[in-house]
Design a protein around this motif. Structure first.
Motif, PDB file in Angstrom:
ATOM      1  N   ALA A 192       0.781  -1.237  -0.053  1.00 46.60           N
ATOM      2  CA  ALA A 192      -0.049  -0.160   0.070  1.00 46.60           C
ATOM      3  C   ALA A 192       0.963   1.348  -0.244  1.00 46.60           C
ATOM      4  N   GLU A 193       2.035   1.332   0.965  1.00 43.40           N
ATOM      5  CA  GLU A 193       2.891   2.535   0.927  1.00 43.40           C
ATOM      6  C   GLU A 193       3.643   2.774  -0.456  1.00 43.40           C
ATOM      7  N   ASN A 194       3.947   1.675  -1.047  1.00 41.41           N
ATOM      8  CA  ASN A 194       4.762   1.883  -2.376  1.00 41.41           C
ATOM      9  C   ASN A 194       3.851   2.331  -3.413  1.00 41.41           C
ATOM     10  N   GLU A 195       2.589   1.768  -3.482  1.00 39.06           N
ATOM     11  CA  GLU A 195       1.644   2.091  -4.294  1.00 39.06           C
ATOM     12  C   GLU A 195       1.127   3.551  -4.209  1.00 39.06           C
ATOM     13  N   LEU A 196       0.905   3.904  -3.263  1.00 39.33           N
ATOM     14  CA  LEU A 196       0.487   5.309  -2.970  1.00 39.33           C
ATOM     15  C   LEU A 196       1.769   6.350  -3.180  1.00 39.33           C
ATOM     16  N   LYS A 197       2.940   5.996  -2.954  1.00 46.49           N
ATOM     17  CA  LYS A 197       3.947   6.729  -3.452  1.00 46.49           C
ATOM     18  C   LYS A 197       4.146   6.890  -4.949  1.00 46.49           C
ATOM     19  N   MET A 198       3.807   5.560  -5.529  1.00 46.18           N
ATOM     20  CA  MET A 198       3.988   5.498  -7.116  1.00 46.18           C
ATOM     21  C   MET A 198       2.803   6.424  -7.659  1.00 46.18           C
ATOM     22  N   TRP A 199       1.649   6.291  -7.109  1.00 47.01           N
ATOM     23  CA  TRP A 199       0.545   7.213  -7.612  1.00 47.01           C
ATOM     24  C   TRP A 199       0.887   8.713  -7.449  1.00 47.01           C
ATOM     25  N   HIS A 200       1.178   9.012  -6.369  1.00 46.17           N
ATOM     26  CA  HIS A 200       1.578  10.429  -5.893  1.00 46.17           C
ATOM     27  C   HIS A 200       2.704  11.028  -6.808  1.00 46.17           C
ATOM     28  N   ASP A 201       3.812  10.078  -7.381  1.00 46.61           N
ATOM     29  CA  ASP A 201       4.665  10.486  -8.135  1.00 46.61           C
ATOM     30  C   ASP A 201       4.141  10.722  -9.695  1.00 46.61           C
ATOM     31  N   ILE A 246      -9.915  -5.776  -7.800  1.00 48.09           N
ATOM     32  CA  ILE A 246     -10.445  -5.274  -6.669  1.00 48.09           C
ATOM     33  C   ILE A 246     -10.121  -6.129  -5.239  1.00 48.09           C
ATOM     34  N   LEU A 247      -9.637  -7.298  -5.488  1.00 50.02           N
ATOM     35  CA  LEU A 247      -9.265  -8.020  -4.251  1.00 50.02           C
ATOM     36  C   LEU A 247      -7.978  -7.304  -3.850  1.00 50.02           C
ATOM     37  N   GLY A 248      -6.981  -6.946  -4.815  1.00 57.15           N
ATOM     38  CA  GLY A 248      -5.660  -6.346  -4.298  1.00 57.15           C
ATOM     39  C   GLY A 248      -6.160  -4.887  -3.868  1.00 57.15           C
ATOM     40  N   PHE A 249      -7.023  -4.240  -4.499  1.00 53.94           N
ATOM     41  CA  PHE A 249      -7.177  -2.631  -4.120  1.00 53.94           C
ATOM     42  C   PHE A 249      -7.900  -2.871  -2.840  1.00 53.94           C
ATOM     43  N   ILE A 250      -8.649  -3.812  -2.500  1.00 55.35           N
ATOM     44  CA  ILE A 250      -9.255  -3.843  -1.066  1.00 55.35           C
ATOM     45  C   ILE A 250      -8.188  -4.149  -0.015  1.00 55.35           C
ATOM     46  N   ARG A 251      -7.260  -5.261  -0.420  1.00 57.62           N
ATOM     47  CA  ARG A 251      -6.149  -5.405   0.603  1.00 57.62           C
ATOM     48  C   ARG A 251      -5.353  -4.351   0.965  1.00 57.62           C
ATOM     49  N   ASN A 252      -5.034  -3.555  -0.084  1.00 58.41           N
ATOM     50  CA  ASN A 252      -4.094  -2.268   0.045  1.00 58.41           C
ATOM     51  C   ASN A 252      -4.872  -1.220   0.610  1.00 58.41           C
ATOM     52  N   HIS A 253      -5.998  -0.838   0.476  1.00 56.42           N
ATOM     53  CA  HIS A 253      -6.530   0.423   0.784  1.00 56.42           C
ATOM     54  C   HIS A 253      -7.958   0.348   1.630  1.00 56.42           C
TER      55      HIS A 253
END
Length: 520
Positions: A192-201, A246-253
């Protein structure tokens, strides 16, 4: 993968077999496997090393229910086991074998099978393990899944002891309900942390590029640097583009999940990724295994490695497994018929009528090859087709009038009942209509494609989902059943957008944890 018998087979009677008889049968099967393996290699098959184990009906039914040895316990697996056991006990059907996609592959034979049936099954299994080893969809699948599944089961067992069996089972219910809503092309999702950082970048770069494109001619180097540094806070849309996982998104967020719940989703998702290629290649995989068991066993007979009586016995089993049905599609039969047509085509062994149709369609007809199959041009052609297709592309590219005619395929519909009889009417026999119907039914493995559009809808952590409309509306009963399960995972209000196939109007479903509402 498993091979099941003719549903009209005679009731199964368990036989009493003494230890010395088992030993003799084991030696017979070991000798036969050596011949079957060598013939398979002669035909240029490239299977994984395959370990065969003979097991009683109880074990093979368990394997059929769980899919992988040692997998976690859940009531849905128990329900499937009960179904398989009941079918077996009443002689309605039986699983002859089950093979696991691993390296080395594991295959399980039914101990009540006569030796000739297990020889037949071993030939079938080598077709599967060749497919696992060479089809591109399986290239990145885990080859250690039996060991991984056992570790997953241990983790879930540990959570049951800590959190309570009922709490874990209810959470598994919800996760398994949407286990097929994954992105198979993204098996390893970022944290989740790396995904949010990637989206922010990504959002920062996009905003920065947009700003410089607009004012670049007016700014000097230092002014550009100052402008970029002054961008301030960048808004990040979550996710930046629609997300089918959907499963992966829910797992992370999902905002309120506990660590053990995120781990359970990881387990469900990883096992769903493992099974995904098998869902995409059911027809090809069973067709390939059936195509090769037929040729390997025929070669066993030609080399006098089995008796005339055994030769007749395996043909009877083959006929039962490949038997066509009037109102359903047998994947073994369709897949094998297509591969046999392609063999005949590439070896120039079609009938005059079939050749005439191909020439009319401006399809080149290869010259006739009269040599041994193992040396024929068909073998490398079929292997290339096997390696680079799934069911959908296989049928789209290679199903034609000849295959439809050989199988006698048609599209039917059920008409209103008259008295106690239901009338089924042939609706269409055109091969193009049949092909298109088959191809369309395989979109997303037959499941509706639903994507995450917004994980912070209304800026209140509500989840907004959208059905990617393909001409068919979502079944309202499906929506009513699935939304509460997704809510159990997300734990915030949900919104699901779809389209009515009749009016083409947008339909919005919403669920607040208690009630489902629908609006247009």
């Amino acid at each position: 993968m498993s091979i099941e018998s003719d549903p009209l087979a005679e009731p199964v009677r368990e036989k009493e077999t003494h230890s010395h008889e088992y030993a003799a049968e084991d030696r017979e099967l070991e000798n036969a496997l050596t011949h079957i393996w060598n013939i398979a290699k002669d035909f240029r098959l490239d299977p994984f090393p395959t370990h065969f184990e003979i097991v009683p009906p109880k074990i093979i039914n368990q394997l059929g229910a769980y899919g992988v040895p040692g997998r976690f316990s859940h009531w849905t697996h128990g329900r499937q086991y009960r179904r398989l056991k009941t079918m077996y006990d009443y002689g309605l059907s039986k699983i002859y074998e089950l093979v696991i996609n691993s390296d080395p592959s594991q295959a399980f034979l039914l101990e009540n099978n006569p030796p000739i049936e297990n020889k037949f099954v071993m030939a079938h299994v080598l077709g599967h393990t060749d497919f696992f080893n060479n089809n591109q969809l399986f290239a990145d699948t885990r080859r250690d899944m039996p060991e991984a599944a056992a570790r997953n089961a241990a983790r879930i067992k540990n959570y049951e002891e800590k959190e309570g069996k009922m709490a874990v089972e209810r959470f598994l219910d919800a996760a398994l309900t949407i286990e097929e809503h994954i992105d198979p092309y993204q098996p390893m999702r970022l944290s989740a942390e790396n995904e949010l950082k990637m989206w922010h970048d990504m959002a920062t770069r996009k905003q920065r590029v947009g700003l410089l494109d607009e004012f670049e001619d007016l700014l000097g180097p230092q002014e550009k640097k100052t402008a970029v540094e002054g961008l301030g806070r960048v808004a990040v849309h979550m996710p930046p583009t629609p997300d089918r996982d959907i499963l992966g998104f829910i797992r992370n967020h999902a905002p309120y999940l506990e660590d053990w719940q995120r781990d359970v989703i990881d387990i469900v998702r990883s096992e769903s990724v493992y099974f995904y290629p098998q869902r995409r290649t059911k027809i090809m995989n069973e067709g390939w295994a059936s195509y090769w068991h037929k040729r390997i066993m025929r070669e066993m007979g030609d080399r006098r490695l089995i008796s005339d009586q055994d030769n007749e016995a395996w043909w009877l089993v083959h006929s039962g497994v490949l038997a066509p049905s009037k109102r359903s599609l047998n994947p073994y039969y369709l897949g094998m018929t297509m591969f046999e047509y392609l063999e005949d085509y590439h070896n120039g062994c079609l009938t005059q009528e079939e050749q005439a149709w191909l020439k009319k369609e401006d399809v080149p007809v290869p010259p006739r090859f009269d040599g041994a199959l193992k040396d024929s041009p068909a073998i490398p052609a079929l292997r290339d087709i096997m390696a680079h297709n799934d069911d959908q592309s296989f049928i789209r590219n290679y199903f034609n009038k000849i295959v439809a005619a050989r199988m006698g395929l048609y599209i039917y519909e059920k008409r209103e009942s008259h008295g106690e009889d239901t009338i089924y009417v042939v609706k269409d026999t055109g091969w193009q209509t049949i092909r298109d119907k088959l191809v369309d039914s395989m979109d997303n493995c037959g499941n509706p494609l639903i994507v995450v559009v917004d994980g912070d809808h209304n800026h209140t952590s509500e989840l907004y989902l959208r059905h990617e409309f393909d001409g068919q509306s979502l079944d309202p009963e499906y929506v009513e059943k699935i939304l509460p399960y997704i809510y159990a995972l997300w734990q915030r209000p949900l919104h699901l957008e779809t389209t009515d196939s009749q009016s083409s109007k947008k339909i919005m479903y919403a669920y607040d944890g208690t009630n489902i509402s629908k609006s247009e």
